[in-house]
Design a protein around this motif. Structure first.
Motif, PDB file in Angstrom:
ATOM      1  N   CYS A 194       0.831  -1.204   0.000  1.00 46.96           N
ATOM      2  CA  CYS A 194       0.000   0.000   0.000  1.00 46.96           C
ATOM      3  C   CYS A 194       0.871   1.261   0.000  1.00 46.96           C
ATOM      4  CB  CYS A 194      -0.916   0.007   1.221  1.00 46.96           C
ATOM      5  SG  CYS A 194      -2.069  -1.387   1.299  1.00 46.96           S
ATOM      6  N   VAL A 195       1.892   1.271   0.849  1.00 44.34           N
ATOM      7  CA  VAL A 195       2.852   2.366   0.928  1.00 44.34           C
ATOM      8  C   VAL A 195       4.229   1.752   1.095  1.00 44.34           C
ATOM      9  CG1 VAL A 195       3.591   4.414   2.196  1.00 44.34           C
ATOM     10  CG2 VAL A 195       1.149   3.887   1.993  1.00 44.34           C
ATOM     11  N   ALA A 196       5.131   2.073   0.154  1.00 45.28           N
ATOM     12  CA  ALA A 196       6.493   1.503   0.190  1.00 45.28           C
ATOM     13  C   ALA A 196       6.387  -0.014   0.241  1.00 45.28           C
ATOM     14  CB  ALA A 196       7.273   2.079   1.357  1.00 45.28           C
TER      15      ALA A 196
ATOM     16  N   VAL B 112      -2.024  -6.201   5.990  1.00 45.78           N
ATOM     17  CA  VAL B 112      -2.132  -7.564   6.509  1.00 45.78           C
ATOM     18  C   VAL B 112      -2.031  -7.517   8.028  1.00 45.78           C
ATOM     19  CG1 VAL B 112      -1.064  -9.842   6.581  1.00 45.78           C
ATOM     20  CG2 VAL B 112      -1.190  -8.608   4.423  1.00 45.78           C
ATOM     21  N   ASP B 113      -3.019  -8.127   8.685  1.00 44.57           N
ATOM     22  CA  ASP B 113      -2.984  -8.266  10.144  1.00 44.57           C
ATOM     23  C   ASP B 113      -2.612  -9.705  10.489  1.00 44.57           C
ATOM     24  OD1 ASP B 113      -3.666  -5.663  10.510  1.00 44.57           O
ATOM     25  OD2 ASP B 113      -5.755  -6.044  11.055  1.00 44.57           O
ATOM     26  N   VAL B 114      -1.737  -9.872  11.480  1.00 47.97           N
ATOM     27  CA  VAL B 114      -1.276 -11.203  11.874  1.00 47.97           C
ATOM     28  C   VAL B 114      -1.458 -11.359  13.377  1.00 47.97           C
ATOM     29  CG1 VAL B 114       0.623 -12.855  11.811  1.00 47.97           C
ATOM     30  CG2 VAL B 114       0.434 -11.106  10.028  1.00 47.97           C
TER      31      VAL B 114
ATOM     32  N   THR C 221      -7.922  -4.695   1.891  1.00 48.53           N
ATOM     33  CA  THR C 221      -7.653  -3.767   0.796  1.00 48.53           C
ATOM     34  C   THR C 221      -6.909  -2.554   1.338  1.00 48.53           C
ATOM     35  OG1 THR C 221      -9.778  -2.645   1.104  1.00 48.53           O
ATOM     36  CG2 THR C 221      -9.712  -4.506  -0.440  1.00 48.53           C
ATOM     37  N   CYS C 222      -6.175  -1.884   0.477  1.00 55.01           N
ATOM     38  CA  CYS C 222      -5.383  -0.734   0.913  1.00 55.01           C
ATOM     39  C   CYS C 222      -6.242   0.479   1.227  1.00 55.01           C
ATOM     40  CB  CYS C 222      -4.356  -0.382  -0.163  1.00 55.01           C
ATOM     41  SG  CYS C 222      -3.020  -1.591  -0.336  1.00 55.01           S
TER      42      CYS C 222
END
Length: 219
Positions: A96-98, A103-105, A124-125
């Motif tokens: 999404c950026v760099a 994603v969540d873990v 989604t971003c």
């Protein structure tokens, strides 16, 4: 016979006693100084090695590695290499950026294994809508996909040893930011797989966020 001048007078006797008392006081002071240095109380510290019979050392057992230690995984690589993940989710899995991914873990105990299970949520971003939720079980140094949900919007989390999956519900005309409700499904690991235990449906109020219709005015 001794003359009177040879007889010790009071001043000479008193002087001898005073000299004796002074010598004794000096010896006592030296004894106290030596004692203070040796005991390490308020005197100077003895920098020499301690006697083995005067210092007790407690034995501290070496720490043992935890069987439940959270070994952080590369969740992005895990999802991309997983053949059970749909091509649509893999296409959306991009920075999404760099090099930051949406994603969540989470790590926790879900399947009763010797290592922590891994829950991955892909979003989604833009709107952070969950498009895929997965559970990976560590077996023999590898991770096995034992659960997936790819009906967006979806989000999975660990709750006291259970897997809780939330799916937002949209009715016709609902904006992405304002679903009409949600379905909350609780799964439990049973006989080598996740089995549904509970299901709850929650409806959101239309008044949240100030979107409620105005009340009719009186005549």
């Amino acid at each position: 016979m001794r003359g009177l001048s040879d007889t010790p007078g009071p001043s000479r006797v008193r002087g001898g006693f005073e000299a004796a008392f002074t010598a004794m006081a000096v010896l006592a002071a030296l004894a106290l100084l030596v004692s203070g240095c040796a005991t390490g109380g308020t005197g100077a510290r003895d920098e020499g090695p301690a006697h083995s019979d005067s210092v007790g050392v407690a034995e501290v057992p070496a720490p043992t590695p935890s069987a439940k230690a959270d070994d952080h995984v590369d969740a992005v690589r895990l999802v991309k290499d997983d053949p059970k993940v749909s091509a649509a989710v893999k296409r959306e899995l991009k920075p999404c950026v760099a090099d930051e991914y949406a994603v969540d873990v989470s790590y926790g105990e879900l399947t009763g294994g010797t290592e922590s299970d891994v829950v991955v949520n892909v979003m989604t971003c833009g709107e952070a809508i969950g498009i895929g939720s997965y559970v990976y079980r560590a077996t023999g140094g590898t991770y096995e996909n034992v659960f997936k949900a790819e009906e967006p919007p979806v989000y999975a989390e660990i709750d006291r040893g259970d897997l809780v999956v939330t799916k937002q519900v949209y009715e016709k005309g609902d904006p992405v930011s304002s679903p009409s409700g949600e379905n909350v499904i609780t799964y439990r690991w049973t006989s080598g797989r996740f089995v549904q235990e509970y299901s709850t449906h929650n409806e959101y109020s239309n008044a949240v966020g100030g979107d409620a219709s105005p009340a009719p005015s009186g005549n």
